[in-house]
Each structure stands twice: as structure tokens, then as C-alpha cells.
Design a protein around this motif. Structure first.
Motif, PDB file in Angstrom:
ATOM      1  N   GLU A  48       0.841  -1.211   0.000  1.00 52.21           N
ATOM      2  CA  GLU A  48       0.000   0.000   0.000  1.00 52.21           C
ATOM      3  C   GLU A  48       0.871   1.253   0.000  1.00 52.21           C
ATOM      4  O   GLU A  48       0.601   2.214  -0.726  1.00 52.21           O
ATOM      5  CB  GLU A  48      -0.923   0.014   1.223  1.00 52.21           C
ATOM      6  CG  GLU A  48      -2.013  -1.036   1.159  1.00 52.21           C
ATOM      7  CD  GLU A  48      -2.916  -1.034   2.393  1.00 52.21           C
ATOM      8  OE1 GLU A  48      -2.948  -0.025   3.116  1.00 52.21           O
ATOM      9  OE2 GLU A  48      -3.569  -2.063   2.637  1.00 52.21           O
ATOM     10  N   THR A  70      -4.173  10.772  -1.855  1.00 48.49           N
ATOM     11  CA  THR A  70      -4.134   9.940  -0.643  1.00 48.49           C
ATOM     12  C   THR A  70      -5.542   9.688  -0.110  1.00 48.49           C
ATOM     13  O   THR A  70      -5.900   8.549   0.223  1.00 48.49           O
ATOM     14  CB  THR A  70      -3.281  10.641   0.443  1.00 48.49           C
ATOM     15  OG1 THR A  70      -2.056  11.037  -0.150  1.00 48.49           O
ATOM     16  CG2 THR A  70      -2.996   9.739   1.616  1.00 48.49           C
ATOM     17  N   HIS A  74      -7.203   6.010   0.148  1.00 46.95           N
ATOM     18  CA  HIS A  74      -7.531   5.396   1.445  1.00 46.95           C
ATOM     19  C   HIS A  74      -8.905   4.735   1.371  1.00 46.95           C
ATOM     20  O   HIS A  74      -9.103   3.623   1.859  1.00 46.95           O
ATOM     21  CB  HIS A  74      -7.505   6.447   2.565  1.00 46.95           C
ATOM     22  CG  HIS A  74      -6.119   6.745   3.061  1.00 46.95           C
ATOM     23  ND1 HIS A  74      -5.822   7.851   3.792  1.00 46.95           N
ATOM     24  CD2 HIS A  74      -4.946   6.058   2.919  1.00 46.95           C
ATOM     25  CE1 HIS A  74      -4.529   7.843   4.093  1.00 46.95           C
ATOM     26  NE2 HIS A  74      -3.973   6.771   3.562  1.00 46.95           N
ATOM     27  N   GLU A  78      -9.374   0.701   1.523  1.00 52.14           N
ATOM     28  CA  GLU A  78     -10.211   0.152   2.606  1.00 52.14           C
ATOM     29  C   GLU A  78     -11.275  -0.780   2.023  1.00 52.14           C
ATOM     30  O   GLU A  78     -11.482  -1.896   2.496  1.00 52.14           O
ATOM     31  CB  GLU A  78     -10.880   1.277   3.401  1.00 52.14           C
ATOM     32  CG  GLU A  78     -11.674   0.724   4.561  1.00 52.14           C
ATOM     33  CD  GLU A  78     -12.606   1.737   5.210  1.00 52.14           C
ATOM     34  OE1 GLU A  78     -12.546   1.875   6.420  1.00 52.14           O
ATOM     35  OE2 GLU A  78     -13.387   2.378   4.481  1.00 52.14           O
ATOM     36  N   PRO A 378      -5.793   3.621   7.913  1.00 52.53           N
ATOM     37  CA  PRO A 378      -5.185   3.987   6.638  1.00 52.53           C
ATOM     38  C   PRO A 378      -3.649   4.009   6.706  1.00 52.53           C
ATOM     39  O   PRO A 378      -3.084   4.421   7.714  1.00 52.53           O
ATOM     40  CB  PRO A 378      -5.720   5.395   6.366  1.00 52.53           C
ATOM     41  CG  PRO A 378      -6.420   5.831   7.587  1.00 52.53           C
ATOM     42  CD  PRO A 378      -6.617   4.667   8.491  1.00 52.53           C
TER      43      PRO A 378
END
Ligand SMILES: C=C(O[C@@H]1C=C(C(=O)O)C=C[C@H]1O)C(=O)O
Length: 384
Positions: A48, A70, A74, A78, A378
């Protein structure tokens, strides 16, 4: 280009974005199979990290700032991890079927309704909704076989633990099989023409009232009307068609009842999030590839240091605690049942040993369930 043409081009770009997101999800699900066959964990934060660094660089070249990239990724990552976890769990326990019957609080538009949609959309093609008027009714629906699962809110960042649900868990034979967190954004909602300055009555669930207590102190001469759920509050406000009577609930939920927002962000805490648990008649096993939580209850007795001794057992086995709660034991005044959430899989050697030792030193221990942790922290990008 004309406005309509530009909008058409935007709509077609959005359609492509969605198709790409669906394709990315499919690839992530294929990755889950590959990981299982190689005995690798589902989450890979190094990957990631590398991915985010590369995307930020690519974004910069396209004039898209790092924060934007970003934030979006995230959410995407997720979703990708949760999709993979749901698939792996479904395969292992043989539970992801075409339809599931789920009991939850309220009807369409309640917070529990949205949480139900969020959790079960990953797990079944069709959700058969069994809206209930109380937590007790929800648990009963599963105990009697009318529903396969129950979804129950257990704690909230503004109002804390939901005692009624903890007390129900003490007496049920159902097992916790899952958890999820869901942001709860309370709004004041009224019929068209309602005005904040003229409000006389606020309809809401008692938990919602507790979460908005500070805001409500600022409203003078307002009667609080406790309702069974947010959707019950919406139904009442819609039926009465009185602009002085309003509901508290989520904006999306209110919209389903034709209600309009008068005020937003009412919760005592800025980050108002609820944690829900999912319970079923049969326990599940959690795949080794997924981070697990185990919840158990114990009664230690009241001798000095009894709780410390019990917690030391967890320490000795390197088991971290996520939550510790105590509730009175009905019929035994001033005696407390402890509820413990730990970051551990029930099948781990350390957890098995710890439970054996707890059995020896406490008066009562019962495992309420072992389930996948859905708290996907995250990955932060290390600038380099
Ligand atoms: C898809 C994967 O699984 C997870 C999800 C990722 C993603 O969506 O990009 C990246 C790493 C893993 O945490 C993977 O490992 O590639």
C-alpha cells in the motif's frame, strides 16, 4: 464547447471511473485467492505504501495534489481490503449466500439500516430486511430463527457504550460473528417550511438524544419525544406535517421521508462514529490471513486484585486489549461482569492458553465470539 456537451463528457468520464473501480475490485478479489494459496495475510501495508508513493508521483505529473490522491486511495484500499476479507470469511465458513435475513433497529433510513446495507452488500446478493422496534426484539428474531443475523450498535464515540446491548449479550446464546464502524452525522430534519427558531418538539431515539445532549441544551422550550429509532422519528414527523415538530437523524435517511435539513453536525464529538456488532446463531472461525478480535465476558469475584490477575494473564500471553467494560450482574447487587475485546484469534495458541488460565482463576468465563476486525487503519505515506 456548450455546457450540455461538457456535462455529457463529465458523465461519460464518471462512468469510466466506475467501470475501472469495479475492475479494480475484481482484481483485488483475485489477489485474495492468490494470497490464500500462498499463506499470505490479506493486508499488505508495504505494498500500500509503495502504491501510494507511486500514485502521488503520478498525480503530481497530472496536476493532482498528494492529499487528494491519498484521500481517494484510502477509501479505495479500505474497500479492497474489506471485500477481500468478506470473500475469504465467506468461503471459510460457507456463509455468503444469495440472500440473508437481517434484523436491525428501525426501518428504512435508520442508522442501523445503513450499517446493515454497508456490511451485508459485500456478503449477499439480496438483503431481506427485518426492521425491529427494540434491541431485545432484534436478538429474539435471530434466536427464534426468523432472521439469520442481527446487527446491534454497541458503542459510540459521543455517548459511549450502549448498556442495553451489553446486557443482552450476557444472556444470549448467539455469537458475535462480525463488526463494523459507521460514521453517524446527526441533523435536525423537518417538513418543508420548518424553521429552527419555531421548533417545539424534537423526536429521536434516546441514544441520539444522548449523543446530541450539548446541542439540545441550546434549544429552549423544546419537548423531547423519545422514539424507538431514527426512522420511527422520521415517520412521525412526516405523518404529523407540523413545521414545529422535527426529527434528529441522518440526512440521507430524512430524505427518504421527504424531510429537509435545518441544522447539521449536532453530535457532542466531532468524529461521531458508532461501532456495530453482527451476531448469529453459529460462531464463525476467522481465517489466519485476517486480523481477528475475540470478545469474552468474565466474572472474577471481588477478592483484592482479581481483575489485575485476570488482565495479567493477557499480558503474559502478549494479547492486547481493545476494550474493557463492566456491567452489573442482575440479581447480584454491586457485582460486575467484565466484557473484554482483545486483538486475537480464538484459534491462536496464546488465546487458547490464556482462556484456559482465565478459566482456572476466575469464577466464570464465556467467549461471545471471534470475528474479523474491520478497523482498517489507513496507511500513512512516508515521504521519500
Ligand atoms: C489488493 C491487495 O490487497 C490489499 C489491498 C491493496 C489495494 O487495494 O491496492 C493493497 C495491498 C493490500 O493491503 C494487494 O495485496 O495487492
Amino acid at each position: 464547447m456548450e455546457l450540455d456537451d461538457i456535462r455529457q463528457a463529465i458523465s461519460s468520464t464518471d462512468q469510466q471511473l466506475l467501470q475501472l473501480l469495479a475492475k479494480r475490485r475484481e482484481l483485488a478479489l483475485a489477489v485474495a485467492d492468490a494470497k490464500l494459496s500462498q499463506n499470505k495475510p490479506i493486508r499488505d501495508q508495504q505494498r500500500e505504501q509503495e502504491l501510494l508513493v507511486s500514485l502521488i508521483t503520478q498525480g503530481k505529473a497530472l496536476g493532482i495534489d498528494a492529499q487528494y490522491v491519498t484521500r481517494i486511495y484510502h477509501v479505495i484500499i479500505e474497500d479492497s481490503v474489506l471485500q477481500q476479507q468478506a470473500k475469504v470469511q465467506g468461503q471459510l465458513n460457507g456463509v455468503n449466500g444469495p440472500s440473508v435475513r437481517v434484523a436491525f433497529l428501525g426501518g428504512q433510513g435508520s442508522y442501523s439500516y445503513w450499517a446493515t446495507q454497508k456490511y451485508f452488500t459485500r456478503r449477499a446478493e439480496r438483503i431481506i430486511e427485518l426492521g425491529c422496534d427494540s434491541f431485545n426484539e432484534i436478538v429474539q428474531a435471530v434466536e427464534t430463527g426468523h432472521a439469520d443475523y442481527a446487527l446491534l450498535p454497541i458503542e459510540n464515540t459521543s455517548s459511549g457504550s450502549i448498556n442495553e446491548v451489553f446486557d443482552l449479550l450476557q444472556h444470549t446464546r448467539l455469537s458475535i460473528v462480525g463488526e463494523l464502524t459507521h460514521p453517524i452525522a446527526h441533523c435536525l430534519l423537518g417538513i418543508a417550511g420548518a424553521e429552527l427558531s419555531k421548533v417545539r418538539q424534537v423526536c429521536a431515539h434516546p441514544q441520539v438524544i444522548a449523543q446530541c445532549s450539548q446541542y439540545l441544551l441550546g434549544l429552549s422550550n423544546v419537548k423531547i419525544d423519545y422514539c424507538d429509532s431514527s426512522s420511527a422519528a422520521f415517520t412521525k414527523v412526516k405523518a404529523l406535517q407540523d413545521p414545529t415538530i422535527i426529527a434528529i437523524g441522518g440526512e440521507e435517511g430524512g430524505q427518504l421521508y421527504g424531510l429537509e435539513v435545518l441544522a447539521r453536525d449536532l453530535a457532542n464529538q466531532k468524529d461521531n462514529v458508532s461501532r456495530f456488532i453482527v451476531v448469529a446463531r453459529k460462531p464463525v472461525v476467522v481465517a489466519k490471513a485476517i486480523p481477528a478480535k475475540t470478545t469474552f465476558i468474565m466474572y472474577t469475584g471481588q477478592q483484592p486484585g482479581a481483575l489485575v490477575e485476570a488482565l495479567l494473564v493477557l499480558k503474559q500471553h502478549g494479547i492486547s486489549m481493545a476494550k474493557l467494560e463492566s456491567r452489573p450482574i442482575p440479581g447480584n447487587p454491586w457485582e460486575e461482569m467484565f466484557y473484554v475485546d482483545v486483538f486475537a484469534n480464538l484459534a491462536d495458541y496464546a488465546m487458547t492458553r490464556a482462556l484456559e488460565e482465565l478459566n482456572n482463576i476466575t469464577k466464570f468465563v464465556k467467549v461471545l465470539g471471534c470475528y474479523p476486525s474491520e478497523d482498517i487503519e489507513p496507511t500513512q505515506v512516508i515521504a521519500g
